[in-house]
Design a protein around this motif. Sequence first.
Motif, short mmCIF file in Angstrom:
data_model
loop_
_atom_site.label_atom_id
_atom_site.label_comp_id
_atom_site.label_asym_id
_atom_site.label_seq_id
_atom_site.Cartn_x
_atom_site.Cartn_y
_atom_site.Cartn_z
N CYS A 187 44.56 48.45 42.68
CA CYS A 187 44.18 49.47 41.70
C CYS A 187 42.90 50.18 42.11
CB CYS A 187 43.98 48.84 40.32
SG CYS A 187 45.37 47.87 39.71
N GLY A 188 41.95 49.44 42.66
CA GLY A 188 40.66 50.02 43.05
C GLY A 188 40.75 51.03 44.17
N LEU A 189 41.82 50.96 44.95
CA LEU A 189 41.97 51.88 46.07
C LEU A 189 42.28 53.30 45.63
CD1 LEU A 189 44.13 49.60 48.41
CD2 LEU A 189 41.66 49.93 48.48
N ASP A 190 42.78 53.46 44.41
CA ASP A 190 43.17 54.79 43.94
C ASP A 190 42.00 55.77 43.94
OD1 ASP A 190 45.87 54.12 43.41
OD2 ASP A 190 45.32 53.25 41.49
N THR A 196 38.70 61.33 48.41
CA THR A 196 38.65 61.86 49.78
C THR A 196 39.51 63.12 49.94
OG1 THR A 196 40.42 60.32 50.44
CG2 THR A 196 38.13 59.64 50.86
N ARG A 197 40.31 63.43 48.94
CA ARG A 197 41.11 64.67 48.95
C ARG A 197 40.55 65.72 47.98
NH1 ARG A 197 47.08 63.22 47.73
NH2 ARG A 197 46.19 61.47 46.57
N GLY A 198 39.34 65.48 47.48
CA GLY A 198 38.71 66.46 46.61
C GLY A 198 39.15 66.40 45.17
N ILE A 199 39.64 65.24 44.75
CA ILE A 199 40.16 65.07 43.39
C ILE A 199 39.35 64.01 42.66
CG2 ILE A 199 42.17 64.41 42.00
CD1 ILE A 199 43.89 65.25 44.45
N ARG A 200 38.97 64.32 41.43
CA ARG A 200 38.30 63.32 40.60
C ARG A 200 39.36 62.59 39.79
NH1 ARG A 200 35.09 66.30 38.16
NH2 ARG A 200 33.11 65.70 39.12
N LEU A 201 39.37 61.27 39.93
CA LEU A 201 40.24 60.42 39.11
C LEU A 201 39.38 59.72 38.07
CD1 LEU A 201 42.72 58.72 38.31
CD2 LEU A 201 42.14 57.16 40.18
#
Length: 224
Positions: A187-190, A196-201
């Motif tokens: 789960c932590g890898l998400d 790294t792709r410019g997306i905030r999760l």
Amino acid sequence: MPEIHPFYETHRGAMEAAMRQRLDLAEATLREQAQLSNIDGIKQEVMDEFEIVLIQMPYVGGAASRMSDFFMRLMGFMAIGRVLRRHGVPLPVIGNIERETYKAQLLTVPEAERLASGRQFMSPENQTLLREQAAKSHEEEYPEDFVYDFVEPAPGDNFEFGIDYKACGFCKFAAGHGDKEILPHICGLDFEAYATRGIRLERTQTLAGGASHCNFRFSRLETK
């Protein structure tokens, strides 16, 4: 004797190459954080365990399902977690090693390519696909697959769209193969995968943590 599913067999070479790269990138952290000395032996043990994981990987629709890629990219961390756990490495340390290693691997991809992938993920076209696949997931054609809803933002929300995972393929896998202790590390890898792709999760709960669903919320990171 159980064998790897034919779909995964066609991708086996690429998955094994990615695992070898991952283990090469992990060498320093394995020495420093896990306090392991026979690194070559550990790497071979992980590759051997990965062969077992490949056989155990559930088929969830192959190229027709976006979740197949999730399994192919991340299930190798189950092998790493299993081996490090057998060697007595504490769970928080395993999580750190896996997260740092995955980030290092993701950053080997050129920035322009990563950001382009992020823009594609956030695009209206991909959101349409996500809506369609979310609806289809509720048919539960494959019992070991994910089940999820596409979430539209309400007025005042600070995200572009979300996904609520009601059932998780990794949770099902971990429950069936004795990996529940190392499951949270997957789960932590998400967060690294999207950042790294410019997306905030943003995510405040997970099925692995005992919640009713995983609440993924996506928005674009500001570029400098």
